[in-house]
Structures are given as C-alpha cells and as structure tokens.
Scaffold this active site. Structure first.
Site, PDB file in Angstrom:
ATOM      1  N   SER A 285     -48.078  69.478 -46.373  1.00 57.22           N
ATOM      2  CA  SER A 285     -48.436  68.154 -45.834  1.00 57.22           C
ATOM      3  C   SER A 285     -49.831  68.273 -45.237  1.00 57.22           C
ATOM      4  CB  SER A 285     -47.448  67.735 -44.728  1.00 57.22           C
ATOM      5  OG  SER A 285     -47.695  68.499 -43.553  1.00 57.22           O
TER       6      SER A 285
ATOM      7  N   TYR B 108     -50.527  67.719 -42.215  1.00 54.84           N
ATOM      8  CA  TYR B 108     -50.330  68.448 -40.944  1.00 54.84           C
ATOM      9  C   TYR B 108     -50.369  69.952 -41.190  1.00 54.84           C
ATOM     10  CZ  TYR B 108     -47.309  71.259 -37.993  1.00 54.84           C
ATOM     11  OH  TYR B 108     -46.792  72.300 -37.267  1.00 54.84           O
ATOM     12  N   HIS B 109     -49.572  70.428 -42.190  1.00 55.16           N
ATOM     13  CA  HIS B 109     -49.538  71.868 -42.437  1.00 55.16           C
ATOM     14  C   HIS B 109     -50.924  72.372 -42.843  1.00 55.16           C
ATOM     15  CE1 HIS B 109     -45.138  71.003 -42.805  1.00 55.16           C
ATOM     16  NE2 HIS B 109     -45.087  72.118 -42.113  1.00 55.16           N
TER      17      HIS B 109
ATOM     18  N   THR C 132     -47.459  77.734 -38.261  1.00 49.40           N
ATOM     19  CA  THR C 132     -46.164  77.351 -38.812  1.00 49.40           C
ATOM     20  C   THR C 132     -45.888  78.132 -40.090  1.00 49.40           C
ATOM     21  OG1 THR C 132     -45.055  75.587 -40.044  1.00 49.40           O
ATOM     22  CG2 THR C 132     -47.386  75.287 -39.657  1.00 49.40           C
TER      23      THR C 132
ATOM     24  N   LYS D 203     -53.011  73.427 -39.952  1.00 46.22           N
ATOM     25  CA  LYS D 203     -52.668  74.756 -39.411  1.00 46.22           C
ATOM     26  C   LYS D 203     -53.363  75.850 -40.228  1.00 46.22           C
ATOM     27  CE  LYS D 203     -49.588  73.689 -36.201  1.00 46.22           C
ATOM     28  NZ  LYS D 203     -49.765  73.988 -34.781  1.00 46.22           N
TER      29      LYS D 203
HETATM   30  P1  NAD Z   1     -44.871  68.245 -29.181  1.00 47.91           P
HETATM   31  O1  NAD Z   1     -45.525  67.141 -29.932  1.00 47.91           O
HETATM   32  O2  NAD Z   1     -43.589  67.978 -28.477  1.00 47.91           O
HETATM   33  O3  NAD Z   1     -45.912  68.858 -28.133  1.00 47.91           O
HETATM   34  C1  NAD Z   1     -47.291  68.941 -28.373  1.00 47.91           C
HETATM   35  C2  NAD Z   1     -48.004  68.539 -27.091  1.00 47.91           C
HETATM   36  O4  NAD Z   1     -49.413  68.660 -27.292  1.00 47.91           O
HETATM   37  C3  NAD Z   1     -47.721  67.089 -26.693  1.00 47.91           C
HETATM   38  O5  NAD Z   1     -47.291  67.013 -25.354  1.00 47.91           O
HETATM   39  C4  NAD Z   1     -49.063  66.395 -26.904  1.00 47.91           C
HETATM   40  O6  NAD Z   1     -49.268  65.335 -25.984  1.00 47.91           O
HETATM   41  C5  NAD Z   1     -50.046  67.540 -26.729  1.00 47.91           C
HETATM   42  N1  NAD Z   1     -51.321  67.345 -27.447  1.00 47.91           N
HETATM   43  C6  NAD Z   1     -51.472  67.028 -28.758  1.00 47.91           C
HETATM   44  N2  NAD Z   1     -52.782  66.894 -29.049  1.00 47.91           N
HETATM   45  C7  NAD Z   1     -53.469  67.135 -27.902  1.00 47.91           C
HETATM   46  C8  NAD Z   1     -54.851  67.125 -27.558  1.00 47.91           C
HETATM   47  N3  NAD Z   1     -55.802  66.836 -28.452  1.00 47.91           N
HETATM   48  N4  NAD Z   1     -55.196  67.421 -26.273  1.00 47.91           N
HETATM   49  C9  NAD Z   1     -54.251  67.692 -25.349  1.00 47.91           C
HETATM   50  N5  NAD Z   1     -52.929  67.706 -25.611  1.00 47.91           N
HETATM   51  C10 NAD Z   1     -52.543  67.422 -26.882  1.00 47.91           C
HETATM   52  O7  NAD Z   1     -44.707  69.460 -30.232  1.00 47.91           O
HETATM   53  P2  NAD Z   1     -43.763  70.760 -30.149  1.00 47.91           P
HETATM   54  O8  NAD Z   1     -42.567  70.536 -30.991  1.00 47.91           O
HETATM   55  O9  NAD Z   1     -43.618  71.202 -28.738  1.00 47.91           O
HETATM   56  O10 NAD Z   1     -44.674  71.804 -30.931  1.00 47.91           O
HETATM   57  C11 NAD Z   1     -45.663  72.561 -30.251  1.00 47.91           C
HETATM   58  C12 NAD Z   1     -46.453  73.402 -31.238  1.00 47.91           C
HETATM   59  O11 NAD Z   1     -45.561  74.251 -31.962  1.00 47.91           O
HETATM   60  C13 NAD Z   1     -47.201  72.573 -32.274  1.00 47.91           C
HETATM   61  O12 NAD Z   1     -48.474  73.136 -32.487  1.00 47.91           O
HETATM   62  C14 NAD Z   1     -46.372  72.710 -33.518  1.00 47.91           C
HETATM   63  O13 NAD Z   1     -47.144  72.625 -34.660  1.00 47.91           O
HETATM   64  C15 NAD Z   1     -45.775  74.098 -33.349  1.00 47.91           C
HETATM   65  N6  NAD Z   1     -44.499  74.179 -34.074  1.00 47.91           N
HETATM   66  C16 NAD Z   1     -43.415  73.438 -33.678  1.00 47.91           C
HETATM   67  C17 NAD Z   1     -42.219  73.523 -34.377  1.00 47.91           C
HETATM   68  C18 NAD Z   1     -41.007  72.723 -33.981  1.00 47.91           C
HETATM   69  O14 NAD Z   1     -39.966  72.870 -34.655  1.00 47.91           O
HETATM   70  N7  NAD Z   1     -41.051  71.923 -32.933  1.00 47.91           N
HETATM   71  C19 NAD Z   1     -42.129  74.366 -35.499  1.00 47.91           C
HETATM   72  C20 NAD Z   1     -43.253  75.112 -35.879  1.00 47.91           C
HETATM   73  C21 NAD Z   1     -44.440  75.019 -35.151  1.00 47.91           C
END
Ligand code: NAD
Length: 393
Positions: free
Chosen positions: A179, A181-182, A144, A185
């Site tokens: 955070s 969370y960050h 991120t 990463k």
């Molecule tokens: P999301 O929560 O919709 O999807 C993440 C998926 O991973 C979920 O379906 C969850 O069930 C699965 N998951 C989590 N932990 C798991 C584990 N231990 N084993 C198996 N499955 C697991 O999130 P998203 O918005 O699709 O984001 C996906 C990735 O992109 C994340 O890593 C997030 O940090 C990164 N990201 C997202 C955004 C955004 O704006 N959505 C921005 C920057 C980075």
C-alpha cells in the site's frame, strides 16, 4: 535512560511510554493528535474511551508519582522538533509517530500524498535533528513486516546475503510494499540507512507484525490510562475487528480466500521488544533490523480462532468471505525469520484462548459504543477515489 516516545498518544505509543516510565526511565511523549483528527474525519472513534493526553499524564503522576513530559506538535514542523531534541537530549527516541493505516493511505490521491509527506518528512526531520543535536542517541523506529510483501523465498531480518555472477554481498532485503502507507515505511528505511552511513547515527528498525490486544499491566491500573482500540474498516486491524464482530453478533468478514499469512504479536510484546531494543543499542553507523512478531497466522485461521473463543461465551459466530478490497496474494508461501529479539531475551505471549477471551471481555464491556456500520471495508485498492468520508455518502 532519557527516552522520547514519538506518537506517544497512540495505540502503542501511550502504553509504551507508561511501560518505560514504570521501569524507571525518564520519559517524554510527543504527539500532534492527528490520530484523533482522522477519527473525526472518518466519523469513527476508539472503542475504549480514551482521556486527553494531559489527563492521562496527570493520572499517571497521581497514581505512581512518575512524570511523563508531553510535547505537543508536528514532526513535520522543524521549528517545533529541533528544540525538543536539542533541549530534552534523548538517549533513545522511539518513533511511532506516523500515519499507520494502509486503507487510509489508499482512499485517494490526497490521502496518499498526505501519508507520504507526514511519514517521510517527519522521519527526515528527525534524522536531521538527531544528527545536529543528539548524534549518539539511539533511534528505535517502528517499521512493518509489510515492507517485505510476500516473496516466494524466506524473509530475513532486514538484509540478505546474495551471490550474483560469482560475487557476494549482504544487501537490504528486497521490498514489495502492499500500500502507499507501506511504501512510506520502505522510504523511511532507505533514509535511515543513508543517515546512519553518512552521519554515523545508530538506529534499529523494528519491522513489526500486526498487533492485537488492548491491555497492559500499566493501562489496567486505572480506566483513565486505557489505550485506544480501533475496530473500524480503516484503522482496525484484523483480529481486533473480528473480536468486535463476534461480540455484536456480526459475521467475521475475511477478505478473499483468507490464506493471506502475516506475522502477529501481543501488545505486551511490542512494549517488551521496544525495551529490549533500547537496552541493547545498535552500534554507531548501523541500521539494525529486527522482525518484530511472535507467530504467523493466516486470516482465515484467525477468524476460526475467534469463532472458537466466542463459543466459550455462548456466542455463535459465522464467517463470511468478502471480495478482497485489497490487491494481494490470497494463497502464498510465507516464512519470516524472527530470532534476533528472541536471542536478546524476548519471552513471547502467544495467542491463546485466554488472551482472546480477555480482549473479548473488554469489547463486551464497551459493546454499546460499537458502531457496526464502521466495520465493513470502504477502501478498494483498485480505485483511485474512495468515497469513505461521511460527508460524501
Ligand atoms: P496510532 O495511529 O494509534 O499512533 C500513532 C500516533 O502518532 C498518533 O497518536 C498520531 O497522532 C501520532 N502522529 C502521527 N503523525 C504525527 C506527526 N506528524 N507528528 C506528531 N505525531 C504524529 O498507531 P499505532 O497503532 O500506535 O502504531 C504506531 C507505529 O507502529 C506506527 O508507526 C505503525 O506504522 C507501527 N505499526 C503498528 C502496527 C499495529 O498493528 N498497530 C503494526 C505494525 C507497525
């Protein structure tokens, strides 16, 4: 190519899996459905109705004849993960499978610890499985832009060349996560860099900005292929949340002054960037970093753009500034590099009124499902306990 999408049931993972499958790759998805569980925990749900993963995969096969193989299990469970990597032999792994909400990680100690264990241990398990069973596989990891924070100098793509006391080196760019969370990463990036160095793995860290939008060419082929759309105060990202507030007649809630500037991108560009990274793998032994966003906006500017787009629908929208629940700079310098994906051929979809209006149409279609009480921020960074769970109210 044979591609495994971790977190393939999520907001970005599912449309990415569809996109890659449509482009002719052999795709499998892995997920443990924890995201659906966190919705139950918070009493929230996706604005768009979403099917079970099994149903999604079946519909995709019905419509296109293409097969997406589901693996159901937890990345933190090595006895589950190891045979998946060993037997599927992915040529690329796209890793979306983490807990990705900053507010969720800031609820209390338990949620901070959970986020750390889930994200850091899941990724570490993956690195071991790749080293032992698929060392040539290219890991495409979602990081991120929030890893960098908001330094008072330009943000580079992963590394910075520094001259210090007459000596020069290229080093990982300094990280200032905002955070828990960050912070996970940042820990992941450190661990992946180390694994590339000691085992010769290859990886690309996609330091992604905030994603907006909900439709992709594949998810619109059938309503049962829709991806999730979060608008609640814990999982909803700023622009998606503003669009929902505009449609249901609530003021747009900007945290603090609204001068917080971040990188943003359209969900369709997430899919394109992931594909570009896969088709141009990092060399063995290297952790390559791309900053994955297409435009910079500040939060107040986004709210203004939503207000203007809403006027096209005859909606009169107010903008309110709330006391900021986060600890962050509200006015600051921000200039981040993002040329590496463009150099590899990314053709961005820039934020336009047309896009805002098309997402607003989706929100209007589902407006009866909106639960306004979920939108306000309930997690304050300054507290160590936040009573956000429905049972605690
Ligand atoms: P999301 O929560 O919709 O999807 C993440 C998926 O991973 C979920 O379906 C969850 O069930 C699965 N998951 C989590 N932990 C798991 C584990 N231990 N084993 C198996 N499955 C697991 O999130 P998203 O918005 O699709 O984001 C996906 C990735 O992109 C994340 O890593 C997030 O940090 C990164 N990201 C997202 C955004 C955004 O704006 N959505 C921005 C920057 C980075």
């Amino acid at each position: 190519m044979r591609i495994l999408v971790l977190g393939g049931d999520g907001y970005l993972g599912w449309p990415t899996a569809l996109h890659l499958s449509q482009r002719g790759h052999e795709v499998a998805v892995l997920d443990n459905f924890s995201r659906r569980l966190w919705d139950h925990e918070l009493g929230a749900e996706s604005l768009t109705p979403i099917e079970t993963l099994q149903q999604r995969v079946a519909v995709w096969r019905q419509i296109t004849g293409k097969i997406i193989t589901p693996f159901i299990g937890d990345l933190c469970d090595y006895t589950f993960l190891e045979p998946v990597i060993r037997d599927f032999q992915p040529e690329a792994v796209v890793h979306f499978g983490e807990q990705r909400s900053a507010p969720y990680s800031m609820i209390d100690r338990q949620h901070a610890v959970f986020t750390h264990v889930n994200n850091v241990v899941g990724t570490l398990n993956l690195l071991y499985a790749l080293a032992d069973h698929a060392p040539d596989c290219h890991l495409v990891k979602l990081g991120t832009m929030g890893e960098y924070g908001t330094p008072n100098i330009d943000i580079e793509e992963g590394y910075i060349t520094i001259t210090h006391k007459g000596r020069t080196d290229t080093l990982p760019y300094p990280k200032q996560p905002g955070s828990w969370y960050h912070a996970t990463k940042v820990h992941d990036s450190t661990n992946i860099l180390f694994a590339c160095r000691i085992w010769g793995l290859r990886a690309t860290d996609l330091n992604q900005g905030v994603v907006y939008g909900v439709e992709t060419p594949e998810t619109t082929m059938d309503p049962r292929l829709a991806t999730r759309f979060d608008y609640d105060g814990v999982f909803g990202t700023a622009l998606n949340r503003f669009l929902v507030q505009a449609v249901v007649g609530l003021p747009l809630t900007v945290y603090g002054k609204g001068g917080q500037t971040r990188g943003f991108l359209d969900i369709r560009d997430t899919l394109a960037c992931v594909e570009i990274a896969i088709l141009n793998p990092a060399p063995r032994g290297e952790l390559r970093v791309f900053n994955q966003f297409t435009e910079q906006f500040n939060v107040a500017g986004l709210a203004e753009a939503v207000r203007e787009a809403a006027q096209e629908f005859g909606l009169d929208v107010a903008i309110h500034h709330l006391p900021n629940p986060r600890v962050e700079k509200e006015e600051h310098y921000y200039n981040a590099a993002n040329t590496r994906l463009l150099d590899l051929g990314l053709k961005p979809h820039y934020l336009s009124e047309t896009l805002l209006e098309s997402v607003m149409r989706v929100v209007m279609h589902h407006r009866d499902r909106v639960r306004p009480e979920l939108i306000m921020p309930a997690v304050n960074w300054r507290r160590t306990h936040n009573p956000v769970l429905p049972t605690e109210e």
